[in-house]
Design a protein around this motif. Structure first.
Motif, PDB file in Angstrom:
ATOM      1  N   LEU A   2       5.915   6.244 -12.498  1.00 20.71           N
ATOM      2  CA  LEU A   2       4.765   5.396 -12.175  1.00 20.71           C
ATOM      3  C   LEU A   2       4.974   3.966 -12.639  1.00 20.71           C
ATOM      4  CD1 LEU A   2       1.831   4.940 -11.246  1.00 20.71           C
ATOM      5  CD2 LEU A   2       1.111   5.693 -13.534  1.00 20.71           C
ATOM      6  N   GLN A   3       5.396   3.790 -13.870  1.00 20.01           N
ATOM      7  CA  GLN A   3       5.549   2.435 -14.411  1.00 20.01           C
ATOM      8  C   GLN A   3       6.662   1.672 -13.713  1.00 20.01           C
ATOM      9  OE1 GLN A   3       3.310   1.013 -16.247  1.00 20.01           O
ATOM     10  NE2 GLN A   3       2.180   2.955 -16.326  1.00 20.01           N
ATOM     11  N   LEU A   4       7.728   2.357 -13.305  1.00 17.14           N
ATOM     12  CA  LEU A   4       8.800   1.689 -12.554  1.00 17.14           C
ATOM     13  C   LEU A   4       8.276   1.188 -11.204  1.00 17.14           C
ATOM     14  CD1 LEU A   4      11.853   4.007 -13.283  1.00 17.14           C
ATOM     15  CD2 LEU A   4      11.635   1.597 -13.925  1.00 17.14           C
ATOM     16  N   GLN A   5       7.472   2.026 -10.525  1.00 15.84           N
ATOM     17  CA  GLN A   5       6.917   1.628  -9.238  1.00 15.84           C
ATOM     18  C   GLN A   5       5.926   0.475  -9.389  1.00 15.84           C
ATOM     19  OE1 GLN A   5       7.856   3.050  -6.098  1.00 15.84           O
ATOM     20  NE2 GLN A   5       9.450   3.684  -7.502  1.00 15.84           N
ATOM     21  N   LEU A   6       5.085   0.535 -10.428  1.00 17.19           N
ATOM     22  CA  LEU A   6       4.142  -0.560 -10.673  1.00 17.19           C
ATOM     23  C   LEU A   6       4.889  -1.842 -11.007  1.00 17.19           C
ATOM     24  CD1 LEU A   6       1.323   1.199 -12.748  1.00 17.19           C
ATOM     25  CD2 LEU A   6       1.385   0.725 -10.294  1.00 17.19           C
ATOM     26  N   GLY A   7       5.980  -1.717 -11.757  1.00 19.81           N
ATOM     27  CA  GLY A   7       6.793  -2.896 -12.059  1.00 19.81           C
ATOM     28  C   GLY A   7       7.362  -3.520 -10.803  1.00 19.81           C
ATOM     29  N   ALA A   8       7.811  -2.680  -9.867  1.00 19.44           N
ATOM     30  CA  ALA A   8       8.361  -3.191  -8.601  1.00 19.44           C
ATOM     31  C   ALA A   8       7.282  -3.916  -7.800  1.00 19.44           C
ATOM     32  CB  ALA A   8       8.944  -2.038  -7.787  1.00 19.44           C
ATOM     33  N   ILE A   9       6.071  -3.369  -7.799  1.00 19.03           N
ATOM     34  CA  ILE A   9       4.971  -4.015  -7.082  1.00 19.03           C
ATOM     35  C   ILE A   9       4.642  -5.361  -7.711  1.00 19.03           C
ATOM     36  CG2 ILE A   9       2.501  -3.864  -6.552  1.00 19.03           C
ATOM     37  CD1 ILE A   9       2.917  -0.797  -6.331  1.00 19.03           C
ATOM     38  N   ARG A  10       4.552  -5.398  -9.035  1.00 19.34           N
ATOM     39  CA  ARG A  10       4.225  -6.658  -9.721  1.00 19.34           C
ATOM     40  C   ARG A  10       5.320  -7.699  -9.476  1.00 19.34           C
ATOM     41  NH1 ARG A  10       2.433  -2.812 -14.125  1.00 19.34           N
ATOM     42  NH2 ARG A  10       0.140  -2.930 -14.118  1.00 19.34           N
ATOM     43  N   THR A  11       6.575  -7.268  -9.452  1.00 18.87           N
ATOM     44  CA  THR A  11       7.676  -8.187  -9.174  1.00 18.87           C
ATOM     45  C   THR A  11       7.560  -8.746  -7.753  1.00 18.87           C
ATOM     46  OG1 THR A  11       9.164  -7.063 -10.718  1.00 18.87           O
ATOM     47  CG2 THR A  11      10.190  -8.413  -9.009  1.00 18.87           C
ATOM     48  N   ILE A  14       0.840  -1.203   0.000  1.00 19.70           N
ATOM     49  CA  ILE A  14       0.000   0.000   0.000  1.00 19.70           C
ATOM     50  C   ILE A  14       0.873   1.249   0.000  1.00 19.70           C
ATOM     51  CG2 ILE A  14      -1.623   1.387   1.358  1.00 19.70           C
ATOM     52  CD1 ILE A  14      -2.943  -1.213   2.277  1.00 19.70           C
ATOM     53  N   TYR A  15       1.897   1.262   0.852  1.00 23.70           N
ATOM     54  CA  TYR A  15       2.787   2.424   0.913  1.00 23.70           C
ATOM     55  C   TYR A  15       3.426   2.703  -0.452  1.00 23.70           C
ATOM     56  CZ  TYR A  15       2.763   2.896   6.028  1.00 23.70           C
ATOM     57  OH  TYR A  15       2.402   3.117   7.329  1.00 23.70           O
ATOM     58  N   VAL A  16       3.946   1.673  -1.076  1.00 20.37           N
ATOM     59  CA  VAL A  16       4.611   1.849  -2.373  1.00 20.37           C
ATOM     60  C   VAL A  16       3.616   2.342  -3.421  1.00 20.37           C
ATOM     61  CG1 VAL A  16       5.868   0.697  -4.234  1.00 20.37           C
ATOM     62  CG2 VAL A  16       6.349   0.095  -1.853  1.00 20.37           C
ATOM     63  N   PHE A  17       2.430   1.729  -3.437  1.00 20.02           N
ATOM     64  CA  PHE A  17       1.453   2.069  -4.456  1.00 20.02           C
ATOM     65  C   PHE A  17       0.895   3.481  -4.248  1.00 20.02           C
ATOM     66  CE2 PHE A  17      -2.931   1.523  -6.337  1.00 20.02           C
ATOM     67  CZ  PHE A  17      -2.495   1.578  -7.650  1.00 20.02           C
TER      68      PHE A  17
END
Length: 205
Positions: A170-179, A151-154
């Motif tokens: 945004l896309q880098l952060q979403l990529g980190a979450i998906r990973t 939640i914090y990251v997103f």
């Protein structure tokens, strides 16, 4: 608070109206007269409710940003499979609905004048995020601590996009979450653990 004056419903309406005015005009360019006129009352009436312009800034920001959190979590994923929908849609919904509000919030809490109130507000954020994570834990089949971290990251990614429209960030952060989610799934498949409902965790994913 125990020392709040006036009619509670009217006080809330004033807070929300004042916050809209602040968001449109900024902290320094918003006068008490502008706030009172937007609320349809005199300066003295508004001061009766809040005591000072500083109190209006503090109370309206805390109240309205808590409402933004509630709106954010009302759109939270309803299952593990629903997470991808949430990741795809929420940054753009947040930017459209709440970008102005986030910009003003950081203007307030980055100011030395209001920093202590910002610290207090974000302590409350941590408590609320923990509560959200506990509510989501059973639906998503993941530990609450893991969900809280995600939640914090997103939220950081959504807020940054809402403020600056930085698609690359945004896309880098979403990529980190998906990973992170993929790694969690892999770990669960290799070493099934008890999920929040007391059943094998691997099935929930």
């Amino acid at each position: 608070m125990a020392n709040e004056k006036g009619i509670p419903e009217r006080r809330i309406a004033f807070l929300e109206t004042c916050f809209e005015v602040f968001c449109k005009n900024g902290l320094e360019r918003t006068s008490l007269k502008m706030l009172a006129e937007a609320c349809g009352v005199t300066n003295g009436n508004l001061l009766y409710y809040f005591g000072s312009k500083d109190n209006i800034v503090i109370d309206s920001t805390a109240h309205c940003m808590a409402k933004v959190e509630d709106d954010f979590m009302a759109r939270a994923p309803r299952s593990f499979k629903d997470i991808e929908r949430f990741l795809r849609e929420m940054p753009y919904i947040t930017a459209k609905l709440h970008g102005e509000k986030y910009r003003f919030m950081y203007q307030v809490y980055a100011s030395p004048r209001y920093r202590e109130h910002g610290i207090e507000f974000f302590r409350g954020v941590s408590v609320r995020y923990h509560q959200y994570a506990q509510l989501l834990s059973g639906k998503l089949g993941m530990p609450a601590d893991f969900i809280q971290g995600m939640i914090y990251v997103f939220v950081r990614a959504c807020v940054h996009y809402a403020m600056f429209e930085d698609e690359a960030y945004l896309q880098l952060q979403l990529g980190a979450i998906r990973t992170s989610l993929g790694a969690f799934m892999g770990a669960q498949q290799q070493n099934p653990m008890e999920n929040p409902n007391g059943k094998a965790g691997g099935n929930a994913l």
